[in-house]
Write a protein that holds these residues in place. Structure first.
Motif, mmCIF file in Angstrom:
data_model
loop_
_atom_site.group_PDB
_atom_site.id
_atom_site.type_symbol
_atom_site.label_atom_id
_atom_site.label_comp_id
_atom_site.label_asym_id
_atom_site.label_seq_id
_atom_site.Cartn_x
_atom_site.Cartn_y
_atom_site.Cartn_z
ATOM 1 N N ASN A 195 0.739 -1.150 0.190
ATOM 2 C CA ASN A 195 -0.009 0.013 0.029
ATOM 3 C C ASN A 195 0.772 1.218 0.134
ATOM 4 O O ASN A 195 0.520 2.237 -0.684
ATOM 5 C CB ASN A 195 -1.094 -0.015 1.301
ATOM 6 N N GLN A 196 1.952 1.150 0.787
ATOM 7 C CA GLN A 196 2.836 2.458 0.878
ATOM 8 C C GLN A 196 3.576 2.699 -0.548
ATOM 9 O O GLN A 196 3.477 3.879 -1.009
ATOM 10 C CB GLN A 196 4.024 2.131 1.784
ATOM 11 N N GLN A 197 3.942 1.488 -1.264
ATOM 12 C CA GLN A 197 4.456 1.609 -2.566
ATOM 13 C C GLN A 197 3.251 2.161 -3.655
ATOM 14 O O GLN A 197 3.793 3.007 -4.334
ATOM 15 C CB GLN A 197 4.930 0.151 -2.889
ATOM 16 N N LEU A 198 2.121 1.667 -3.401
ATOM 17 C CA LEU A 198 1.233 2.261 -4.302
ATOM 18 C C LEU A 198 0.819 3.647 -4.081
ATOM 19 O O LEU A 198 0.626 4.365 -5.090
ATOM 20 C CB LEU A 198 -0.088 1.304 -4.094
ATOM 21 N N ARG A 199 0.762 4.027 -2.818
ATOM 22 C CA ARG A 199 0.544 5.497 -2.552
ATOM 23 C C ARG A 199 1.848 6.327 -3.305
ATOM 24 O O ARG A 199 1.582 7.313 -3.706
ATOM 25 C CB ARG A 199 0.588 5.747 -1.193
ATOM 26 N N LYS A 200 3.109 5.655 -2.831
ATOM 27 C CA LYS A 200 4.140 6.190 -3.651
ATOM 28 C C LYS A 200 4.170 6.386 -5.050
ATOM 29 O O LYS A 200 4.490 7.495 -5.511
ATOM 30 C CB LYS A 200 5.253 5.751 -3.098
ATOM 31 N N ILE A 201 3.826 5.359 -5.685
ATOM 32 C CA ILE A 201 3.602 5.315 -6.968
ATOM 33 C C ILE A 201 2.509 6.238 -7.639
ATOM 34 O O ILE A 201 2.649 6.861 -8.671
ATOM 35 C CB ILE A 201 3.412 3.885 -7.716
ATOM 36 N N ALA A 202 1.309 6.270 -6.910
ATOM 37 C CA ALA A 202 0.507 7.163 -7.347
ATOM 38 C C ALA A 202 0.845 8.647 -7.103
ATOM 39 O O ALA A 202 0.492 9.622 -8.066
ATOM 40 C CB ALA A 202 -0.895 6.957 -6.388
ATOM 41 N N THR A 203 1.481 8.943 -6.087
ATOM 42 C CA THR A 203 2.030 10.270 -5.726
ATOM 43 C C THR A 203 3.007 10.590 -7.143
ATOM 44 O O THR A 203 2.774 11.787 -7.671
ATOM 45 C CB THR A 203 2.803 10.547 -4.459
ATOM 46 N N ILE A 204 4.041 9.613 -7.235
ATOM 47 C CA ILE A 204 4.885 10.017 -8.475
ATOM 48 C C ILE A 204 4.302 10.037 -9.801
ATOM 49 O O ILE A 204 4.473 11.177 -10.371
ATOM 50 C CB ILE A 204 5.915 9.003 -8.488
ATOM 51 N N SER A 205 3.214 9.329 -10.008
ATOM 52 C CA SER A 205 2.447 9.413 -11.316
ATOM 53 C C SER A 205 1.893 10.689 -11.245
ATOM 54 O O SER A 205 1.635 11.293 -12.398
ATOM 55 C CB SER A 205 1.495 8.380 -11.310
ATOM 56 N N ARG A 206 0.936 11.111 -10.322
ATOM 57 C CA ARG A 206 0.448 12.592 -10.518
ATOM 58 C C ARG A 206 1.648 13.526 -10.489
ATOM 59 O O ARG A 206 1.001 14.732 -11.534
ATOM 60 C CB ARG A 206 -0.289 12.691 -9.023
ATOM 61 N N MET A 207 2.586 13.636 -9.773
ATOM 62 C CA MET A 207 3.514 14.615 -10.107
ATOM 63 C C MET A 207 3.987 14.763 -11.503
ATOM 64 O O MET A 207 4.085 15.815 -12.179
ATOM 65 C CB MET A 207 4.702 14.397 -9.160
ATOM 66 N N LEU A 208 4.143 13.423 -12.369
ATOM 67 C CA LEU A 208 4.648 13.414 -13.508
ATOM 68 C C LEU A 208 3.573 13.955 -14.713
ATOM 69 O O LEU A 208 3.722 14.689 -15.353
ATOM 70 C CB LEU A 208 4.870 12.023 -14.037
ATOM 71 N N SER A 209 2.200 13.383 -14.183
ATOM 72 C CA SER A 209 0.995 13.887 -14.955
ATOM 73 C C SER A 209 0.991 15.462 -14.887
ATOM 74 O O SER A 209 0.581 15.952 -16.020
ATOM 75 C CB SER A 209 -0.133 13.258 -14.628
ATOM 76 N N ASP A 210 1.025 16.167 -13.765
ATOM 77 C CA ASP A 210 0.830 17.557 -13.368
ATOM 78 C C ASP A 210 1.835 18.178 -14.242
ATOM 79 O O ASP A 210 1.655 19.154 -14.970
ATOM 80 C CB ASP A 210 0.999 17.827 -11.872
ATOM 81 N N ALA A 211 3.255 17.520 -14.042
ATOM 82 C CA ALA A 211 4.115 18.199 -14.815
ATOM 83 C C ALA A 211 4.033 18.244 -16.402
ATOM 84 O O ALA A 211 4.313 19.233 -17.156
ATOM 85 C CB ALA A 211 5.584 17.651 -14.518
ATOM 86 N N THR A 212 3.804 17.291 -16.946
ATOM 87 C CA THR A 212 3.355 16.991 -18.317
ATOM 88 C C THR A 212 2.019 18.010 -18.686
ATOM 89 O O THR A 212 2.236 18.923 -19.641
ATOM 90 C CB THR A 212 2.787 15.661 -18.689
ATOM 91 N N LEU A 213 1.217 18.092 -17.863
ATOM 92 C CA LEU A 213 -0.070 18.997 -18.367
ATOM 93 C C LEU A 213 0.508 20.467 -18.203
ATOM 94 O O LEU A 213 -0.192 21.314 -18.926
ATOM 95 C CB LEU A 213 -1.126 18.670 -17.251
ATOM 96 N N LYS A 214 1.399 20.836 -17.333
ATOM 97 C CA LYS A 214 1.694 22.268 -17.363
ATOM 98 C C LYS A 214 2.833 22.602 -18.242
ATOM 99 O O LYS A 214 3.434 23.649 -18.021
ATOM 100 C CB LYS A 214 2.498 22.389 -15.842
ATOM 101 N N GLY A 215 3.132 21.604 -19.066
ATOM 102 C CA GLY A 215 4.113 22.084 -20.307
ATOM 103 C C GLY A 215 5.430 21.626 -20.088
ATOM 104 O O GLY A 215 6.244 22.211 -20.801
ATOM 105 N N ALA A 216 5.925 20.589 -19.109
ATOM 106 C CA ALA A 216 7.122 20.332 -18.812
ATOM 107 C C ALA A 216 7.652 19.676 -20.140
ATOM 108 O O ALA A 216 7.034 18.900 -20.798
ATOM 109 C CB ALA A 216 7.115 19.132 -17.598
#
Length: 602
Positions: A195-216
């Motif tokens: 669960n910790q790993q899944l939460r960490k993966i979800a956090t990282i996925s969200r950070m990557l998606s947010d960066a992409t959507l913001k034009g990274a």
């Protein structure tokens, strides 16, 4: 001592049973405590059995996966002796085998000489008599308890054997309780960790998606991935050429730790590049070819096409499963970013293409044209040339449509060092808007590219005169269209036709028509071509006319004596029935040569 009455026997049995129950109650309560570890419960079992049997030493063994028994606890009258016996293993001796087979306590008196015992072990530990008591649960022997009295003889009666067996069976329940609790704790720990790993993966996925959507851009995403993994990360093209890389500053890497060129031909790498599975793959270290580190390589897939690879390089600590998941998510984010960039570029290119088509068709007024040009990053007051590209046709053409145009744009961008080319399609070809640059002759730089252009299906290139501003482009495009039409009607050989050198020819074609121009050129030059077997004369008059009929200049260009030039010019004029020193005749021959150069070889 007198014989015990039946009532005394019953009372003694009751006391023993009560003792067993109280001992089990203690063990059971201990096994239910979350903080109570298995070896402490086993110690308590050994201690309480010593008290029940009134002996001095006990060891507790539990069954291993291979069927043998490992010692987990030892207790004696002096206290904990686990450190002395923790590495012992039993199960190969006949005593243990018989206890396991019968599921009953087995007593070996005079253990040093008894046929069932391991005599060396008995001597080593100073064992007099030894009792092996199986721990039976649901018909299965889960462990064996060994008891002995090391300092004096001890009589093991029927009642004591029954006590030992009863307590061992009850103790087996407590042991299983602890094992089940430990298994549950381990299972819960695994779930919690996942669960910790899944939460960490979800956090990282969200950070990557947010960066992409913001034009990274790609560099920004690689920086994020390197920060997540704390390892070097390398971005490759589909051909495994390095596009970008990042590494922790602590490693002080001056160059990307890329996969060596030699490794790309290895079977494991070829299999990875051809596999349908797109999950990250682990490449082993290959020190013999300069790759001492293991690598995780994740394909980057856009619209079912592998467009590149994202790699993490194992410096220091080994890879863990979480890193595989992170790399996979990062590869998806980069694929999304590349796809977004590609679609944005396609959209911008289409808008610029539509704008160019409007210009060429004269569909915009001056003010509208300036606004639209500025919005698309095109200077409305710049100096430009139009390049009209005509493609060949037929089944032999391997490059067609969009791929052919992209090949043309890639070639011109790279070889002419031109960015942001604007192009639009026309029937059978394309038109490109090329910006003039000071000190750069576009025509001279285009000529060496003809073999490469022909390789992708280009037949003719027609280059306009320089045009200042965009307003005059429509007229220039019309001139290019007419000249291309003339080339096609003449069946001209593949070539680059420059409008700055075709003005007179253009007038001739307009005045006389294509058929008469061709007839004029063939009639005038035919006698010369029949005489000039090695093209020496025709080459000489080309140079002679190009230097405005100056003998000395032609001599220097050709590298021959002036008299040789005079002789050849005279002989060529004689063959054609003209005087090349006469302006009118020289002009006629110049026109004939321009038309002749367009014609295919005889």
């Amino acid at each position: 001592m007198g014989v015990m009455s039946r009532q005394d026997v019953l009372r003694a049995d009751e006391n023993r049973l009560n003792g067993v129950v109280r001992a089990f109650e203690e063990i059971a309560l201990a096994s239910m405590e979350e903080s109570m570890e298995l070896h402490l419960v086993l110690q308590a079992i050994g201690r309480r059995l010593i008290e029940l049997l009134q002996i001095s030493r006990c060891t507790v063994y539990l069954r291993r996966g291979d069927g043998r028994f490992a010692c987990h606890a030892g207790w004696s009258a002096a206290g904990d002796m686990g450190h002395l016996v923790s590495r012992l293993v039993s199960g190969g001796d006949r005593l243990t085998k018989e206890a396991v087979a019968t599921r009953k306590p087995i007593l070996a008196k005079d253990a040093v000489n008894h046929p069932l015992t391991d005599h060396e072990a008995m001597i080593h530990f100073g064992v007099r008599d030894i009792l092996a008591v199986p721990m039976v649960l649901a018909g299965e022997v889960i462990g064996v308890i060994y008891v002995d009295n090391e300092d004096r003889d001890h009589t093991y009666g029927t009642a004591e054997l029954a006590t030992a067996q009863a307590f061992a069976s009850l103790a087996a329940i407590a042991v299983r309780q602890v094992e089940l609790r430990d298994e549950l704790d381990q299972h819960n720990a695994v779930i919690q960790h996942k669960n910790q790993q899944l939460r960490k993966i979800a956090t990282i996925s969200r950070m990557l998606s947010d960066a992409t959507l913001k034009g990274a851009d790609t560099d920004d995403l690689l920086t994020l991935v390197e920060g997540f993994l704390h390892r070097p990360v390398v971005l490759y093209s589909a051909d495994l050429n390095v596009l970008a890389w990042k590494a922790p500053s602590s490693l002080k890497l001056a160059h990307p730790p890329a996969l060596p060129q030699r490794a790309r031909d290895l079977q494991v790498v070829r299999q990875l590049r051809s596999a349908e599975d797109t999950s990250p793959a682990l490449l082993p270290s290959l020190p013999a070819i300069g790759s001492p580190h293991r690598r995780l390589l994740a394909p980057i897939v856009v619209e079912r096409r592998r467009v590149g690879y994202l790699e993490a390089v194992e410096f220091g600590r080994p890879f863990v499963d979480l890193e595989r998941e992170i790399l996979d998510r990062a590869a998806v984010a980069i694929a999304l970013q590349l796809q977004t960039e590609s679609r944005r570029a396609e959209s911008e290119a289409q808008a610029r293409s539509d704008f160019l088509a409007d210009i060429l068709n004269g569909e915009r007024d001056s003010d509208s044209l300036r606004r639209a040009a500025t919005a698309r990053g095109i200077s409305p007051d710049g100096t430009y040339r139009l390049l009209r590209v005509r493609y060949g046709h037929g089944d032999e053409q391997r490059h067609t449509g969009r791929a052919r145009r992209q090949g043309l744009l890639d070639l011109l961008s790279e070889r002419l060092d031109l960015d942001g080319l604007v192009d639009t399609s026309i029937p059978g070809g394309d038109i490109l808007l090329l910006e003039e640059r000071p000190g750069i002759d576009l025509a001279e730089r285009l000529e060496p590219l003809r073999p490469d252009l022909e390789a992708i299906g280009v037949l003719h290139l027609v280059l306009s005169l320089p045009q200042v501003g965009l307003v005059s482009m429509s007229a220039a495009a019309t001139e290019l269209r007419d000249m291309e039409r003339a080339l096609l009607e003449l069946g001209a050989r593949p070539q680059l036709l420059r409008m700055d050198r075709a003005g007179v020819l253009q007038m001739l074609l307009q005045d006389t028509g294509i058929g008469r121009a061709q007839e004029f050129a063939v009639t005038l030059l035919a006698p010369l071509l029949r005489t000039d077997q090695n093209d020496v004369l025709i080459e000489t008059i080309r140079v002679f006319l190009a230097v405005n009929c100056h003998i000395r200049a032609a001599s220097r260009t050709l590298g021959v004596h002036e008299n040789t030039v005079r002789y050849r010019v005279g002989k060529a004029g004689e063959a054609m029935g003209v005087d090349l020193n006469d302006f009118t005749d020289a002009f006629k021959v110049r026109l004939a040569l321009q038309v002749h150069d367009l014609l295919p070889p005889p």
